[in-house]
Scaffold this motif. Structure first.
Motif, PDB file in Angstrom:
ATOM      1  N   LYS A   1       0.864  -1.184   0.000  1.00 51.68           N
ATOM      2  CA  LYS A   1       0.000   0.000   0.000  1.00 51.68           C
ATOM      3  C   LYS A   1       0.900   1.232   0.000  1.00 51.68           C
ATOM      4  CE  LYS A   1      -3.228   2.617   2.741  1.00 51.68           C
ATOM      5  NZ  LYS A   1      -3.592   2.907   4.117  1.00 51.68           N
ATOM      6  N   LEU A   2       0.878   1.976  -1.097  1.00 51.04           N
ATOM      7  CA  LEU A   2       1.715   3.163  -1.239  1.00 51.04           C
ATOM      8  C   LEU A   2       1.177   4.300  -0.373  1.00 51.04           C
ATOM      9  CD1 LEU A   2       4.148   4.318  -2.836  1.00 51.04           C
ATOM     10  CD2 LEU A   2       2.485   5.161  -4.486  1.00 51.04           C
ATOM     11  N   ILE A   3       2.088   4.953   0.363  1.00 54.21           N
ATOM     12  CA  ILE A   3       1.708   6.075   1.219  1.00 54.21           C
ATOM     13  C   ILE A   3       2.149   7.384   0.583  1.00 54.21           C
ATOM     14  CG2 ILE A   3       1.992   7.145   3.479  1.00 54.21           C
ATOM     15  CD1 ILE A   3       2.776   4.239   4.418  1.00 54.21           C
ATOM     16  N   ALA A   4       3.430   7.461   0.226  1.00 52.48           N
ATOM     17  CA  ALA A   4       3.967   8.691  -0.358  1.00 52.48           C
ATOM     18  C   ALA A   4       5.043   8.334  -1.366  1.00 52.48           C
ATOM     19  CB  ALA A   4       4.551   9.581   0.733  1.00 52.48           C
TER      20      ALA A   4
ATOM     21  N   PHE B   1       3.496   0.525   2.935  1.00 56.85           N
ATOM     22  CA  PHE B   1       3.330  -0.619   3.820  1.00 56.85           C
ATOM     23  C   PHE B   1       3.448  -1.870   2.982  1.00 56.85           C
ATOM     24  CE2 PHE B   1       1.037   2.414   6.569  1.00 56.85           C
ATOM     25  CZ  PHE B   1       1.702   2.167   7.757  1.00 56.85           C
ATOM     26  N   LYS B   2       4.258  -2.807   3.442  1.00 56.87           N
ATOM     27  CA  LYS B   2       4.412  -4.098   2.769  1.00 56.87           C
ATOM     28  C   LYS B   2       4.106  -5.173   3.796  1.00 56.87           C
ATOM     29  CE  LYS B   2       7.739  -6.858   0.185  1.00 56.87           C
ATOM     30  NZ  LYS B   2       9.125  -6.926  -0.287  1.00 56.87           N
ATOM     31  N   ASP B   3       3.028  -5.897   3.580  1.00 58.66           N
ATOM     32  CA  ASP B   3       2.553  -6.917   4.523  1.00 58.66           C
ATOM     33  C   ASP B   3       2.403  -6.351   5.930  1.00 58.66           C
ATOM     34  OD1 ASP B   3       2.539  -8.748   2.431  1.00 58.66           O
ATOM     35  OD2 ASP B   3       4.574  -9.427   2.839  1.00 58.66           O
ATOM     36  N   GLY B   4       1.905  -5.117   6.020  1.00 61.80           N
ATOM     37  CA  GLY B   4       1.625  -4.499   7.305  1.00 61.80           C
ATOM     38  C   GLY B   4       2.798  -3.795   7.961  1.00 61.80           C
ATOM     39  N   ARG B   5       3.967  -3.815   7.347  1.00 58.20           N
ATOM     40  CA  ARG B   5       5.142  -3.161   7.927  1.00 58.20           C
ATOM     41  C   ARG B   5       5.554  -1.968   7.065  1.00 58.20           C
ATOM     42  NH1 ARG B   5       7.360  -6.652  11.822  1.00 58.20           N
ATOM     43  NH2 ARG B   5       6.603  -8.772  11.589  1.00 58.20           N
TER      44      ARG B   5
ATOM     45  N   LEU C   1       0.679   7.499   9.208  1.00 59.59           N
ATOM     46  CA  LEU C   1       0.967   6.903   7.899  1.00 59.59           C
ATOM     47  C   LEU C   1      -0.220   6.101   7.381  1.00 59.59           C
ATOM     48  CD1 LEU C   1       4.659   5.686   8.282  1.00 59.59           C
ATOM     49  CD2 LEU C   1       3.828   7.632   6.977  1.00 59.59           C
ATOM     50  N   ARG C   2      -0.901   5.390   8.261  1.00 59.44           N
ATOM     51  CA  ARG C   2      -2.080   4.627   7.834  1.00 59.44           C
ATOM     52  C   ARG C   2      -3.178   5.552   7.310  1.00 59.44           C
ATOM     53  NH1 ARG C   2      -1.146  -0.474   8.263  1.00 59.44           N
ATOM     54  NH2 ARG C   2      -0.017  -1.342  10.029  1.00 59.44           N
TER      55      ARG C   2
END
Length: 158
Positions: A8-11, A113-117, A40-41
């Motif tokens: 999930k891309l944030i920035a 986020f990659k696999d929640g991290r 971030l979320r």
């Protein structure tokens, strides 16, 4: 709660690819506080002024803006604090050696986020000169014009 999967891309630092020649990229974890993760979320962050500093065998992410969490209390974080990057020793040594010998800089390209991290993609980069930037823009426009012309000819408009 179900475990997250995927990316999930944030920035993203779009300006980086315009201002720098990217030579190599690395993926690094981040040491964050709870309010930073919540912020971030919510999809809030800016990588525009960010860079990576190597000191005492550790990598630090500087000048990346993660705004304070709106529901945070006295436990809130500083928006532009130093954040430690989690890299393997050989990766840190490789980056440090190339920065010292070739005069490269290390910049963040994206935060996700990659696999929640939380992860950050960093790049070894060399700054572009002004004429290089103009050349890249002209080249991109020429390709777009050629692609548009080919599309018009294939459709039979000319």
């Amino acid at each position: 709660m179900a475990k997250e999967s995927g990316r999930k891309l944030i920035a993203q630092n779009r300006k980086a690819r315009h201002d720098f020649h990217i030579e190599d990229t690395f993926e690094a974890g981040l040491v964050l506080t709870g309010t930073e993760v919540k912020s971030l979320r919510a999809g809030q962050a800016s990588l525009v002024d960010g860079f990576v500093e190597l000191a005492n065998g550790e990598a630090w992410l500087l000048q990346v803006h993660i705004p304070e969490y709106t529901q945070g209390t006295w436990t809130n974080h500083e928006a532009r604090r130093r954040r430690k990057l989690l890299l393997n020793r050989h990766e840190i040594d490789k980056i440090d050696q190339r920065v010292q010998t070739k005069g490269l800089t290390v910049i963040p390209l994206s935060l996700y986020f990659k696999d929640g991290r939380a992860k950050v993609e960093i790049a070894l980069a060399r700054g572009k000169k002004q004429h290089d930037k103009r050349h890249a823009i002209a080249e991109r426009q020429a390709k777009a014009e050629a692609r548009n012309e080919l599309g018009r000819r294939l459709k039979g408009r000319e």
